[in-house]
Scaffold this motif. Structure first.
Motif, PDB file in Angstrom:
ATOM      1  N   ALA A   1       0.826  -1.208   0.000  1.00 52.26           N
ATOM      2  CA  ALA A   1       0.000   0.000   0.000  1.00 52.26           C
ATOM      3  C   ALA A   1       0.861   1.259   0.000  1.00 52.26           C
ATOM      4  CB  ALA A   1      -0.940  -0.008   1.201  1.00 52.26           C
ATOM      5  N   PHE A   2       1.924   1.255   0.790  1.00 50.36           N
ATOM      6  CA  PHE A   2       2.841   2.394   0.842  1.00 50.36           C
ATOM      7  C   PHE A   2       3.466   2.621  -0.529  1.00 50.36           C
ATOM      8  CE2 PHE A   2       7.175   4.036   1.505  1.00 50.36           C
ATOM      9  CZ  PHE A   2       6.913   5.186   2.235  1.00 50.36           C
TER      10      PHE A   2
ATOM     11  N   ALA B   1       2.366   1.669  -3.512  1.00 50.14           N
ATOM     12  CA  ALA B   1       1.377   2.102  -4.497  1.00 50.14           C
ATOM     13  C   ALA B   1       1.044   3.584  -4.335  1.00 50.14           C
ATOM     14  CB  ALA B   1       0.112   1.256  -4.365  1.00 50.14           C
ATOM     15  N   ALA B   2       0.913   4.031  -3.100  1.00 49.01           N
ATOM     16  CA  ALA B   2       0.594   5.438  -2.847  1.00 49.01           C
ATOM     17  C   ALA B   2       1.714   6.355  -3.330  1.00 49.01           C
ATOM     18  CB  ALA B   2       0.328   5.658  -1.359  1.00 49.01           C
ATOM     19  N   GLU B   3       2.958   5.910  -3.168  1.00 44.91           N
ATOM     20  CA  GLU B   3       4.091   6.742  -3.585  1.00 44.91           C
ATOM     21  C   GLU B   3       4.234   6.777  -5.097  1.00 44.91           C
ATOM     22  OE1 GLU B   3       5.670   8.740  -1.628  1.00 44.91           O
ATOM     23  OE2 GLU B   3       4.616   8.008   0.146  1.00 44.91           O
ATOM     24  N   ILE B   4       3.931   5.671  -5.773  1.00 41.19           N
ATOM     25  CA  ILE B   4       3.948   5.676  -7.236  1.00 41.19           C
ATOM     26  C   ILE B   4       2.858   6.607  -7.761  1.00 41.19           C
ATOM     27  CG2 ILE B   4       3.514   4.279  -9.306  1.00 41.19           C
ATOM     28  CD1 ILE B   4       4.846   1.936  -7.891  1.00 41.19           C
ATOM     29  N   ALA B   5       1.695   6.580  -7.105  1.00 42.86           N
ATOM     30  CA  ALA B   5       0.570   7.412  -7.533  1.00 42.86           C
ATOM     31  C   ALA B   5       0.889   8.898  -7.455  1.00 42.86           C
ATOM     32  CB  ALA B   5      -0.666   7.092  -6.696  1.00 42.86           C
TER      33      ALA B   5
ATOM     34  N   ASN C   1      16.590  -4.081  -8.662  1.00 44.85           N
ATOM     35  CA  ASN C   1      16.493  -5.456  -8.195  1.00 44.85           C
ATOM     36  C   ASN C   1      15.910  -5.542  -6.791  1.00 44.85           C
ATOM     37  OD1 ASN C   1      16.823  -8.229  -8.461  1.00 44.85           O
ATOM     38  ND2 ASN C   1      18.907  -8.217  -7.656  1.00 44.85           N
ATOM     39  N   ASN C   2      15.024  -4.626  -6.443  1.00 50.89           N
ATOM     40  CA  ASN C   2      14.410  -4.685  -5.119  1.00 50.89           C
ATOM     41  C   ASN C   2      13.070  -3.948  -5.137  1.00 50.89           C
ATOM     42  OD1 ASN C   2      14.629  -1.856  -4.183  1.00 50.89           O
ATOM     43  ND2 ASN C   2      16.834  -2.206  -4.115  1.00 50.89           N
ATOM     44  N   PRO C   3      12.259  -4.081  -4.100  1.00 51.14           N
ATOM     45  CA  PRO C   3      10.917  -3.491  -4.142  1.00 51.14           C
ATOM     46  C   PRO C   3      10.866  -1.999  -3.850  1.00 51.14           C
ATOM     47  CG  PRO C   3      11.209  -4.685  -2.086  1.00 51.14           C
ATOM     48  CD  PRO C   3      12.444  -4.940  -2.918  1.00 51.14           C
ATOM     49  N   TYR C   4      12.018  -1.332  -3.834  1.00 49.76           N
ATOM     50  CA  TYR C   4      12.038   0.105  -3.566  1.00 49.76           C
ATOM     51  C   TYR C   4      12.018   0.930  -4.850  1.00 49.76           C
ATOM     52  CZ  TYR C   4      14.571  -2.056   0.439  1.00 49.76           C
ATOM     53  OH  TYR C   4      14.985  -2.874   1.455  1.00 49.76           O
ATOM     54  N   GLN C   5      11.672   0.312  -5.998  1.00 49.13           N
ATOM     55  CA  GLN C   5      11.777   1.030  -7.282  1.00 49.13           C
ATOM     56  C   GLN C   5      10.970   2.317  -7.310  1.00 49.13           C
ATOM     57  OE1 GLN C   5       9.491  -1.489  -7.287  1.00 49.13           O
ATOM     58  NE2 GLN C   5      10.455  -3.373  -7.974  1.00 49.13           N
ATOM     59  N   PHE C   6       9.921   2.402  -6.499  1.00 47.41           N
ATOM     60  CA  PHE C   6       9.066   3.594  -6.520  1.00 47.41           C
ATOM     61  C   PHE C   6       9.841   4.853  -6.145  1.00 47.41           C
ATOM     62  CE2 PHE C   6       8.710   1.577  -2.376  1.00 47.41           C
ATOM     63  CZ  PHE C   6       8.809   2.624  -1.482  1.00 47.41           C
TER      64      PHE C   6
ATOM     65  N   LEU D   1      10.447   5.247   4.109  1.00 49.19           N
ATOM     66  CA  LEU D   1      10.503   3.798   3.908  1.00 49.19           C
ATOM     67  C   LEU D   1      11.405   3.148   4.944  1.00 49.19           C
ATOM     68  CD1 LEU D   1       9.994   1.199   2.224  1.00 49.19           C
ATOM     69  CD2 LEU D   1      11.975   1.849   0.847  1.00 49.19           C
ATOM     70  N   HIS D   2      12.555   3.734   5.181  1.00 46.03           N
ATOM     71  CA  HIS D   2      13.473   3.192   6.187  1.00 46.03           C
ATOM     72  C   HIS D   2      12.850   3.237   7.575  1.00 46.03           C
ATOM     73  CE1 HIS D   2      16.534   3.334   3.056  1.00 46.03           C
ATOM     74  NE2 HIS D   2      17.381   2.752   3.864  1.00 46.03           N
ATOM     75  N   GLU D   3      12.244   4.357   7.894  1.00 46.29           N
ATOM     76  CA  GLU D   3      11.676   4.516   9.235  1.00 46.29           C
ATOM     77  C   GLU D   3      10.523   3.551   9.488  1.00 46.29           C
ATOM     78  OE1 GLU D   3      10.688   8.628   9.250  1.00 46.29           O
ATOM     79  OE2 GLU D   3      12.749   9.303   9.677  1.00 46.29           O
TER      80      GLU D   3
END
Length: 379
Positions: free
Chosen positions: A183-184, A186-190, A326-331, A358-360
């Motif tokens: 969800a986090f 998707a919201a950031e890509i949006a 190569n990881n889920p942080y692409q957004f 994201l880190h926090e």
């Protein structure tokens, strides 16, 4: 003793081993990213990571103790992302004692070693699928009761990140955590795609993405319609190399770059000192020295493929952390690329804060800026 006798002997030992805690858990059928149904006892307690950089998504689920399930892994994390590896090592020194093993792609994977590590599951990246099948590893591992599942954050990351994270959530018994992450993300890509969708007749800059610029003397590796190529498209650009590369990865000739005359150039980089000591690569990543990164980036623009092109003349040259591929942080990369391509549209967007958040919220290590740099002072 040949490999099949060894496998049979190991299977007998594992039958005794698994008569306890493993059977106390639920055995469920999960569907991996290739569509295979695999039976696994969940939540898994012992995991082999087919790539060390899979820690990027493991840590987002097991944030307090990211290594608690990991009994073995490839040694690529340290080599491919030395700064990121060291950030984890500072907080989790025990990770350096984890057993490492060979790869299925290069034929050095050791089944006996895998059996000795007593994994509940082996997690492989989809790019190893062909080699894994050709070597018959799935069948051999199956004989000793070790299931293997595929995930993908590399070949088609924008399509496969969500199902890969859901699969990992199911395996780890962290379904709610996985959904929070999804969800986090998707919201950031949006925050990018929603803005671009409202722009009539969007002018898309022509972008050349160079994969691992300076890693070797060759020019120039790039991306087709997938991976960073698709991130460019999501960020409101046209990926120049899509016309020349039919798949996810490939090479573009210097003459093609000159002829295309891109508006923007983005090079991926990381600290590859263990791979190419003293190389021309741009060492962006956690805690990187921005001045040094900019200096090396400018030097790469002196190569024949880049001198005189529009992007260099205008200063629209950038470097970004290679491991976003190569990881889920692409957004986070999508946001930063959007700021480079459309600074007026995204002047209030803060990718640095996005990555910090994201880190926090999800990661066990502190955020350290340094993941990108630009030769344009305004960016």
């Amino acid at each position: 003793m040949n490999i099949f006798n060894k496998v049979a002997s190991a299977a007998l030992g594992l039958a005794v081993l698994f008569s306890g805690s493993a059977y106390a858990r639920d055995k469920v059928k999960v569907t991996d990213i290739t569509g295979r149904e695999v039976e696994v006892a969940v939540p898994v307690e012992h995991v082999i990571l087919g790539e060390g950089r899979q820690m990027y998504f493991v840590a987002a689920l097991d944030s307090e103790e990211p290594f608690k399930r990991v009994v073995g892994w490839r040694d690529d994390f340290k080599k491919a992302d030395l700064d990121g590896y060291n950030a984890y090592l500072e907080k989790f020194p025990q990770m350096e004692k984890l057993p490492t093993f060979g790869g299925m792609k290069d034929g050095t994977f050791d089944i006996e070693q895998a059996v000795a590590l007593k994994p509940d599951v082996i997690i492989m990246n989809i790019d190893a699928k062909t080699a894994t099948e050709e070597a018959g590893y799935i069948e051999k591992l199956g004989k000793v009761g070790i299931p293997l599942v595929y995930v993908d954050f590399r070949e088609k990351p924008m399509l496969h990140t969500e199902p890969s994270m859901r699969l990992m959530g199911e395996l780890f018994g962290k379904q709610a955590r996985a959904e929070d992450f999804i969800a986090f993300r998707a919201a950031e890509i949006a925050k990018v795609t929603d803005v671009l969708a409202k722009v009539a007749d969007l002018k898309r800059p022509n972008v050349f993405m160079e994969r691992a610029g300076g890693y070797s003397d060759d020019c120039c590796m790039s991306f087709g319609n997938e991976n960073f190529g698709q991130m460019v498209a999501l960020a409101g650009g046209t990926n120049m190399a899509s016309d020349f590369i039919p798949g996810t990865f490939g090479t573009v000739n210097p003459e093609q770059i000159i002829a295309s005359n891109p508006d923007q150039v983005i090079i991926t980089g990381a600290n590859w000192e263990l791979y190419v000591p003293g190389g021309a690569w741009v060492g962006v990543g956690p805690g990187a020295d921005a001045a040094k990164s900019a200096e090396k980036l400018a030097k790469l623009m002196e190569r024949p493929a880049f001198t005189g092109i529009k992007a260099v003349k205008d200063g629209n040259v950038h470097a970004i952390w290679h491991q976003f591929y190569n990881n889920p942080y692409q957004f986070v990369a999508v946001q930063q690329i959007a700021k480079w391509l459309h600074p007026d549209l995204f002047k209030d967007l803060d990718p640095d804060q996005t990555f910090r958040s994201l880190h926090e919220r999800f990661l066990p290590v502190d955020y350290r800026p340094g993941y990108w740099v630009s030769l344009n002072a305004g960016n």
